[in-house]
Scaffold this motif. Sequence first.
Motif, PDB file in Angstrom:
ATOM      1  N   LEU A  42       0.853  -1.180   0.000  1.00  0.00           N
ATOM      2  CA  LEU A  42       0.000   0.000   0.000  1.00  0.00           C
ATOM      3  C   LEU A  42       0.891   1.233   0.000  1.00  0.00           C
ATOM      4  CD1 LEU A  42      -2.587  -1.066   2.720  1.00  0.00           C
ATOM      5  CD2 LEU A  42      -2.670  -1.453   0.262  1.00  0.00           C
ATOM      6  N   CYS A  43       0.662   2.136  -0.945  1.00  0.00           N
ATOM      7  CA  CYS A  43       1.438   3.362  -1.058  1.00  0.00           C
ATOM      8  C   CYS A  43       2.934   3.065  -1.169  1.00  0.00           C
ATOM      9  CB  CYS A  43       1.181   4.273   0.149  1.00  0.00           C
ATOM     10  SG  CYS A  43      -0.542   4.710   0.327  1.00  0.00           S
ATOM     11  N   LYS A  44       3.290   1.891  -1.592  1.00  0.00           N
ATOM     12  CA  LYS A  44       4.652   1.465  -1.869  1.00  0.00           C
ATOM     13  C   LYS A  44       5.533   1.342  -0.625  1.00  0.00           C
ATOM     14  CE  LYS A  44       4.662   3.399  -6.532  1.00  0.00           C
ATOM     15  NZ  LYS A  44       5.369   4.281  -7.487  1.00  0.00           N
ATOM     16  N   ILE A  45       4.980   1.646   0.593  1.00  0.00           N
ATOM     17  CA  ILE A  45       5.817   1.564   1.788  1.00  0.00           C
ATOM     18  C   ILE A  45       5.176   0.757   2.897  1.00  0.00           C
ATOM     19  CG2 ILE A  45       7.016   3.736   1.346  1.00  0.00           C
ATOM     20  CD1 ILE A  45       5.150   5.058   3.344  1.00  0.00           C
ATOM     21  N   GLU A  46       3.858   0.574   2.915  1.00  0.00           N
ATOM     22  CA  GLU A  46       3.181  -0.148   3.992  1.00  0.00           C
ATOM     23  C   GLU A  46       2.887  -1.566   3.553  1.00  0.00           C
ATOM     24  OE1 GLU A  46      -0.966  -0.025   6.563  1.00  0.00           O
ATOM     25  OE2 GLU A  46      -0.393   1.680   5.323  1.00  0.00           O
ATOM     26  N   PHE A  47       3.269  -2.538   4.377  1.00  0.00           N
ATOM     27  CA  PHE A  47       3.089  -3.938   4.022  1.00  0.00           C
ATOM     28  C   PHE A  47       2.191  -4.637   5.029  1.00  0.00           C
ATOM     29  CE2 PHE A  47       7.046  -2.748   2.005  1.00  0.00           C
ATOM     30  CZ  PHE A  47       6.938  -3.336   0.759  1.00  0.00           C
ATOM     31  N   VAL A  48       1.305  -5.475   4.527  1.00  0.00           N
ATOM     32  CA  VAL A  48       0.495  -6.355   5.362  1.00  0.00           C
ATOM     33  C   VAL A  48       0.892  -7.775   5.010  1.00  0.00           C
ATOM     34  CG1 VAL A  48      -1.823  -7.049   6.028  1.00  0.00           C
ATOM     35  CG2 VAL A  48      -1.385  -4.681   5.337  1.00  0.00           C
ATOM     36  N   ASP A  49       1.559  -8.442   5.917  1.00  0.00           N
ATOM     37  CA  ASP A  49       2.086  -9.761   5.635  1.00  0.00           C
ATOM     38  C   ASP A  49       1.073 -10.809   6.060  1.00  0.00           C
ATOM     39  OD1 ASP A  49       3.505 -12.085   5.368  1.00  0.00           O
ATOM     40  OD2 ASP A  49       5.408 -11.129   5.910  1.00  0.00           O
ATOM     41  N   PHE A  50       0.231 -11.236   5.104  1.00  0.00           N
ATOM     42  CA  PHE A  50      -0.813 -12.196   5.417  1.00  0.00           C
ATOM     43  C   PHE A  50      -0.236 -13.560   5.783  1.00  0.00           C
ATOM     44  CE2 PHE A  50      -3.434  -9.525   2.363  1.00  0.00           C
ATOM     45  CZ  PHE A  50      -3.963  -8.775   3.389  1.00  0.00           C
ATOM     46  N   GLU A  51       0.856 -13.927   5.135  1.00  0.00           N
ATOM     47  CA  GLU A  51       1.442 -15.239   5.389  1.00  0.00           C
ATOM     48  C   GLU A  51       1.903 -15.337   6.838  1.00  0.00           C
ATOM     49  OE1 GLU A  51       4.988 -18.139   3.682  1.00  0.00           O
ATOM     50  OE2 GLU A  51       4.646 -16.161   2.811  1.00  0.00           O
ATOM     51  N   GLU A  52       2.533 -14.281   7.346  1.00  0.00           N
ATOM     52  CA  GLU A  52       2.995 -14.285   8.729  1.00  0.00           C
ATOM     53  C   GLU A  52       1.820 -14.293   9.695  1.00  0.00           C
ATOM     54  OE1 GLU A  52       4.414 -10.666  11.074  1.00  0.00           O
ATOM     55  OE2 GLU A  52       6.280 -11.565  10.384  1.00  0.00           O
ATOM     56  N   ARG A  53       0.788 -13.504   9.420  1.00  0.00           N
ATOM     57  CA  ARG A  53      -0.333 -13.373  10.332  1.00  0.00           C
ATOM     58  C   ARG A  53      -1.177 -14.640  10.412  1.00  0.00           C
ATOM     59  NH1 ARG A  53      -0.603 -10.083  14.116  1.00  0.00           N
ATOM     60  NH2 ARG A  53      -2.859 -10.025  13.994  1.00  0.00           N
ATOM     61  N   THR A  54      -1.126 -15.473   9.407  1.00  0.00           N
ATOM     62  CA  THR A  54      -1.994 -16.656   9.393  1.00  0.00           C
ATOM     63  C   THR A  54      -1.211 -17.944   9.608  1.00  0.00           C
ATOM     64  OG1 THR A  54      -1.796 -16.775   6.976  1.00  0.00           O
ATOM     65  CG2 THR A  54      -3.681 -15.563   7.873  1.00  0.00           C
ATOM     66  N   SER A  55       0.055 -17.834   9.884  1.00  0.00           N
ATOM     67  CA  SER A  55       0.856 -19.033  10.064  1.00  0.00           C
ATOM     68  C   SER A  55       0.800 -19.501  11.512  1.00  0.00           C
ATOM     69  CB  SER A  55       2.318 -18.754   9.684  1.00  0.00           C
ATOM     70  OG  SER A  55       3.135 -19.834  10.072  1.00  0.00           O
ATOM     71  N   PRO A  56       0.289 -20.705  11.771  1.00  0.00           N
ATOM     72  CA  PRO A  56       0.261 -21.213  13.151  1.00  0.00           C
ATOM     73  C   PRO A  56       1.659 -21.402  13.708  1.00  0.00           C
ATOM     74  CG  PRO A  56      -0.332 -22.946  11.594  1.00  0.00           C
ATOM     75  CD  PRO A  56      -0.295 -21.666  10.823  1.00  0.00           C
ATOM     76  N   ASN A  57       2.639 -21.626  12.821  1.00  0.00           N
ATOM     77  CA  ASN A  57       4.015 -21.804  13.282  1.00  0.00           C
ATOM     78  C   ASN A  57       4.565 -20.527  13.899  1.00  0.00           C
ATOM     79  OD1 ASN A  57       4.152 -24.490  12.422  1.00  0.00           O
ATOM     80  ND2 ASN A  57       4.759 -23.884  10.352  1.00  0.00           N
ATOM     81  N   GLU A  58       4.208 -19.375  13.341  1.00  0.00           N
ATOM     82  CA  GLU A  58       4.680 -18.105  13.877  1.00  0.00           C
ATOM     83  C   GLU A  58       4.094 -17.864  15.270  1.00  0.00           C
ATOM     84  OE1 GLU A  58       6.919 -15.931  12.632  1.00  0.00           O
ATOM     85  OE2 GLU A  58       7.305 -17.408  11.074  1.00  0.00           O
ATOM     86  N   VAL A  59       2.806 -18.172  15.443  1.00  0.00           N
ATOM     87  CA  VAL A  59       2.169 -17.999  16.750  1.00  0.00           C
ATOM     88  C   VAL A  59       2.790 -18.951  17.762  1.00  0.00           C
ATOM     89  CG1 VAL A  59      -0.005 -18.059  18.022  1.00  0.00           C
ATOM     90  CG2 VAL A  59       0.012 -17.275  15.648  1.00  0.00           C
ATOM     91  N   ARG A  60       2.978 -20.203  17.350  1.00  0.00           N
ATOM     92  CA  ARG A  60       3.574 -21.205  18.240  1.00  0.00           C
ATOM     93  C   ARG A  60       4.978 -20.792  18.664  1.00  0.00           C
ATOM     94  NH1 ARG A  60       3.575 -25.090  14.931  1.00  0.00           N
ATOM     95  NH2 ARG A  60       1.425 -25.706  15.311  1.00  0.00           N
ATOM     96  N   LYS A  61       5.745 -20.272  17.738  1.00  0.00           N
ATOM     97  CA  LYS A  61       7.109 -19.841  18.047  1.00  0.00           C
ATOM     98  C   LYS A  61       7.101 -18.728  19.091  1.00  0.00           C
ATOM     99  CE  LYS A  61       9.592 -19.022  14.475  1.00  0.00           C
ATOM    100  NZ  LYS A  61      10.151 -18.277  13.297  1.00  0.00           N
ATOM    101  N   GLU A  62       6.166 -17.781  18.954  1.00  0.00           N
ATOM    102  CA  GLU A  62       6.117 -16.668  19.902  1.00  0.00           C
ATOM    103  C   GLU A  62       5.657 -17.134  21.287  1.00  0.00           C
ATOM    104  OE1 GLU A  62       5.466 -12.569  18.407  1.00  0.00           O
ATOM    105  OE2 GLU A  62       3.598 -12.717  19.558  1.00  0.00           O
TER     106      GLU A  62
END
Length: 311
Positions: A55-75
């Motif tokens: 968005l606007c070439k500078i703002e990123f929404v990382d859907f893969e990170e937000r929906t990965s159960p592995n990322e939540v488990r790691k945290e």
Amino acid sequence: MGFALLGSLGSFVSVRDSHHWNVRFQSFTLKERFVVGFNLAKNFRAYKKFGRVSLCKIEFVDFEERTSPNEVRKEIEQCYELIHRLGRGVVYLGSSRMGPGHPHYSQTLELAREAIFTAWQIANLLDCSTWTGAGPGLMDAAIKGAQEAGKAVGGFKIGKEAGEWTTSKFHPYLPSETYLTCRFFSARKHGLVDAAVRSSSSDKTAVVALPGGVGTLDEMFEILALIQLERIGSELPVPFIVMNYDSFYAKLLDFLDDCEDWGTVSKGEVSSLWKICNTNSDALAYLAEFYDLPFLDEQKHGTEARSEKRT
């Protein structure tokens, strides 16, 4: 106005107009729908590639990170590792907004002082670590109180806490090895709950709810429900104290009484799960009784006298 796009990774949208758009992305692989709203200038392009939307070439929404159960488990695992290193203890829940700059500054300052004094006394009484959401306001007051007592302090910060610390992932003065900045609320909640768990009779922990808003109420009632359903994961009971400074929670307690009248909770069910304390001396006396610790009348009178002096 808006439009809907159904596609897989690598789909591309080009818009040549000046409007506000709500763009909906449907993922066939994750079976989830994402909505992004933004203003588009002429010749602006939005694209979705490799699981990201720019968005606007500078703002990123990382859907893969937000929906990965592995990322939540790691945290969550990182939260548990921090607790194992610093030790379980007293978990403070409280407002991040009650501090300098608040419209009711003088009142919230007094509450912050109460929180500092409470944390100092409880940390000394139970000789344990202090845990908070590592944010500003009353959480900061509890941290300072525990530090004045010379006890270990740990925290689970969240990226978008209310107050002046929202722009940074770092705590202004806590050592980096004593807190974790969480991306996921679920991981933060796991940490705040596990920090109060008792696995043996030598563990002296507690949950102390200071005055607060939506976030504090969310944490309070989640822990209350876990205790009620015996799902908190503790082998032994954990004392849960609600600090009702200046009758802050009076209307909430009235509402819970109404719930009893309506039959949505049983008579005396909620009151049996936590202890309502109006003063610090009430809280300390309750903890001393709970853990069979000495709390002399001289200490109680001294606590009350200092509280009255500040008032």
